[in-house]
Design a protein around this motif. Structure first.
Motif, short mmCIF file in Angstrom:
data_model
loop_
_atom_site.label_atom_id
_atom_site.label_comp_id
_atom_site.label_asym_id
_atom_site.label_seq_id
_atom_site.Cartn_x
_atom_site.Cartn_y
_atom_site.Cartn_z
N SER A 29 7.00 16.03 20.47
CA SER A 29 7.49 14.91 19.68
C SER A 29 6.34 13.93 19.45
N GLY A 30 6.43 13.20 18.34
CA GLY A 30 5.41 12.18 18.05
C GLY A 30 4.26 12.66 17.20
N ALA A 31 4.25 13.95 16.81
CA ALA A 31 3.17 14.42 15.93
C ALA A 31 3.31 13.73 14.57
N ALA A 32 2.18 13.27 14.02
CA ALA A 32 2.26 12.50 12.77
C ALA A 32 0.93 12.50 12.04
N TYR A 33 1.02 12.26 10.77
CA TYR A 33 -0.14 12.00 9.93
C TYR A 33 -0.14 10.51 9.55
N ALA A 34 -1.32 9.91 9.49
CA ALA A 34 -1.48 8.54 8.99
C ALA A 34 -2.22 8.62 7.65
N ILE A 35 -1.64 8.03 6.65
CA ILE A 35 -2.23 8.02 5.30
C ILE A 35 -2.67 6.59 4.99
N THR A 36 -3.93 6.44 4.60
CA THR A 36 -4.45 5.13 4.21
C THR A 36 -4.91 5.20 2.76
N VAL A 37 -4.35 4.32 1.93
CA VAL A 37 -4.74 4.22 0.52
C VAL A 37 -5.59 2.96 0.35
N THR A 38 -6.77 3.10 -0.26
CA THR A 38 -7.69 1.99 -0.46
C THR A 38 -8.01 1.85 -1.95
N ASN A 39 -8.03 0.63 -2.44
CA ASN A 39 -8.44 0.37 -3.83
C ASN A 39 -9.91 -0.03 -3.82
N VAL A 40 -10.76 0.85 -4.34
CA VAL A 40 -12.19 0.55 -4.40
C VAL A 40 -12.60 0.11 -5.81
N GLY A 41 -11.63 -0.05 -6.69
CA GLY A 41 -11.92 -0.49 -8.06
C GLY A 41 -11.93 -2.00 -8.18
N PRO A 42 -12.38 -2.53 -9.32
CA PRO A 42 -12.50 -3.99 -9.49
C PRO A 42 -11.19 -4.70 -9.81
N ALA A 43 -10.15 -3.94 -10.19
CA ALA A 43 -8.89 -4.57 -10.60
C ALA A 43 -7.79 -4.27 -9.60
N THR A 44 -6.85 -5.19 -9.47
CA THR A 44 -5.70 -5.02 -8.59
C THR A 44 -4.76 -3.95 -9.15
N THR A 45 -4.19 -3.16 -8.25
CA THR A 45 -3.23 -2.15 -8.70
C THR A 45 -1.97 -2.84 -9.22
N THR A 46 -1.35 -2.21 -10.19
CA THR A 46 -0.07 -2.69 -10.71
C THR A 46 0.89 -1.52 -10.74
N GLY A 47 2.15 -1.80 -10.55
CA GLY A 47 3.13 -0.73 -10.62
C GLY A 47 3.14 0.13 -9.37
N VAL A 48 3.71 1.30 -9.52
CA VAL A 48 3.98 2.19 -8.39
C VAL A 48 2.76 3.06 -8.07
N VAL A 49 2.45 3.17 -6.78
CA VAL A 49 1.44 4.09 -6.27
C VAL A 49 2.17 5.24 -5.58
N THR A 50 1.74 6.46 -5.87
CA THR A 50 2.41 7.64 -5.31
C THR A 50 1.42 8.48 -4.51
N VAL A 51 1.84 8.87 -3.31
CA VAL A 51 1.07 9.80 -2.48
C VAL A 51 1.87 11.10 -2.36
N ASN A 52 1.23 12.21 -2.67
CA ASN A 52 1.85 13.53 -2.55
C ASN A 52 1.13 14.34 -1.48
N ALA A 53 1.88 15.01 -0.64
CA ALA A 53 1.30 15.89 0.38
C ALA A 53 2.13 17.17 0.46
N THR A 54 1.47 18.26 0.73
CA THR A 54 2.15 19.54 0.91
C THR A 54 1.84 20.05 2.31
N LEU A 55 2.87 20.16 3.14
CA LEU A 55 2.68 20.63 4.51
C LEU A 55 2.45 22.14 4.53
N PRO A 56 1.53 22.60 5.38
CA PRO A 56 1.29 24.05 5.47
C PRO A 56 2.39 24.73 6.31
N THR A 57 2.39 26.04 6.25
CA THR A 57 3.30 26.81 7.12
C THR A 57 3.00 26.45 8.57
N GLY A 58 4.02 26.22 9.34
CA GLY A 58 3.85 25.83 10.74
C GLY A 58 4.17 24.37 10.97
#
Length: 361
Positions: free
Chosen positions: A270-299
């Motif tokens: 129990s307690g196995a987890a992934y940590a996802i960090t999203v960083t904006n390295v561009g000059p403008a602030t993000t607007t609207g929805v940000v989406t992260v997609n991940a596909t878990l492998p077999t296992g």
């Protein structure tokens, strides 16, 4: 002889008045003829007054005999200046002969007549000139409302007349907002009209609201044109006052994603987890929805079913696919981190790799 107005305006009707007065001691005893060589570049209008005919630029008007002592008769000749005369001054010469006047004998050339038998009047030629300047508001960024200002100034030598039309084809990478009064759009082509009379130096302006999309970065170019208002030149491509182009830098966010696992893991732990960090390295602030997609492998399997909220992100598990969304409004250098749990199965031995990606809309 007189001219009205004293300065003729290209494209607007003016007139010459030819006035003949009998200053003698007896009424005229024969037909008198007024001759007027209208300068080239002045179009003779219609209808001409009774008794007048024109052949080309040559005008002749007849006065019946019997004009009493001290009496006068006048002819008003309509003319319109064309653009070829802009900035020039034209002098119109007219003469009168006949009528029994021994000093103005019939058939005498104008140059040979005495001064009282001829008259001349100069008239400068002016015109309005529409000059458009297009500017953009400051600090454009993807998803942030901005605007163009279309300013038209009369830089000519006469007041404007008629309808002024500004045309601006907004690039497809920009979204149009609500247009100001006087403006309409067909697709991305904006047309703004005004019937205001612009005195010399006066101006009008239209503010066109737009919002940049990601396709507009890193810059967007836009040209607006003006015509009408009595300007005899616009919309000529050769006249720089008829169009204005502005190139506007567009800042955009640039997202990076980092993924870490809290391993090593063991099967069934129990307690196995992934940590996802999203960083904006561009000059403008993000607007609207940000989406992260991940596909878990077999296992590996998601540690939840359906949709749940994880650290402010809404995450949905669908089989091995995970989609997480949030509206973090990340400024330059800003980050957002969330952690999602996984179940470790026997097929995960000895290692697993989970690809992930981030995007915005």
């Amino acid at each position: 002889k007189s001219v009205s107005p004293t300065t003729l305006v290209v494209g607007q009707a003016g007139s010459y008045t030819l006035k003949v007065t009998n200053q003698g001691t007896a009424a005229t005893t024969a037909i008198a003829t007024v001759s007027d060589a209208i300068p080239a570049g002045l179009a003779i209008g219609s209808p001409l007054p009774a008794g007048c005919t024109a052949t080309g630029q040559s005008l002749n008007c007849t006065i019946a005999s019997g004009l009493a002592t001290g009496a006068s008769t006048s002819f008003v000749i309509p003319v319109t200046a064309n653009a070829s005369l802009l900035g020039q001054s034209v002098t119109n010469n007219a003469s009168v002969t006949g009528g029994g006047d021994p000093g103005c004998p019939t058939g005498t050339a104008t140059a040979s007549l005495i001064d009282r038998c001829k008259a001349s009047v100069p008239a400068p030629i002016s015109a309005p000139q529409m000059t458009i300047v297009k500017t953009a508001s400051a600090n454009w960024a993807v998803g942030v409302p901005a605007s163009y200002t279309l300013e038209v100034t009369n830089t000519g030598s006469a007041d404007s007349f008629g309808t002024i039309t500004v045309t601006d084809v907004i690039p497809g990478s920009l979204t149009l907002g609500a247009l100001p009064a006087g403006c309409t759009a067909v697709g991305h082509q904006v047309s703004c009209t005004s019937s205001a009379v612009l005195a010399k130096g006066a101006r009008i302006s239209f503010v066109i609201p737009v919002t940049s999309t990601s396709a507009s970065a890193p810059s967007v170019s836009n040209t607006a044109t003006v015509q009408g208002g009595g300007d005899p030149v616009c919309p000529s491509a050769a006249a720089t006052n008829c169009s204005s182009t502005v190139v506007t830098p567009v800042a955009a966010p640039k997202l990076q994603i980092a993924e870490t696992a809290n391993g090593p893991w063991t099967i069934g732990m129990s307690g196995a987890a992934y940590a996802i960090t999203v960083t904006n390295v561009g000059p403008a602030t993000t607007t609207g929805v940000v989406t992260v997609n991940a596909t878990l492998p077999t296992g590996l399997a998601p540690g939840w079913s359906g949709t749940t909220t994880l650290d402010g992100w809404s995450c949905t598990a669908n089989g091995q696919d995970i989609a997480c969304t949030a509206t973090p409004n990340l400024a330059n250098g800003g980050t957002s981190t969330f952690t999602f749990p996984v179940n470790v199965l026997a097929a995960a031995v000895p290692t697993v790799t989970t690809p992930s990606a981030v995007g915005s809309r």
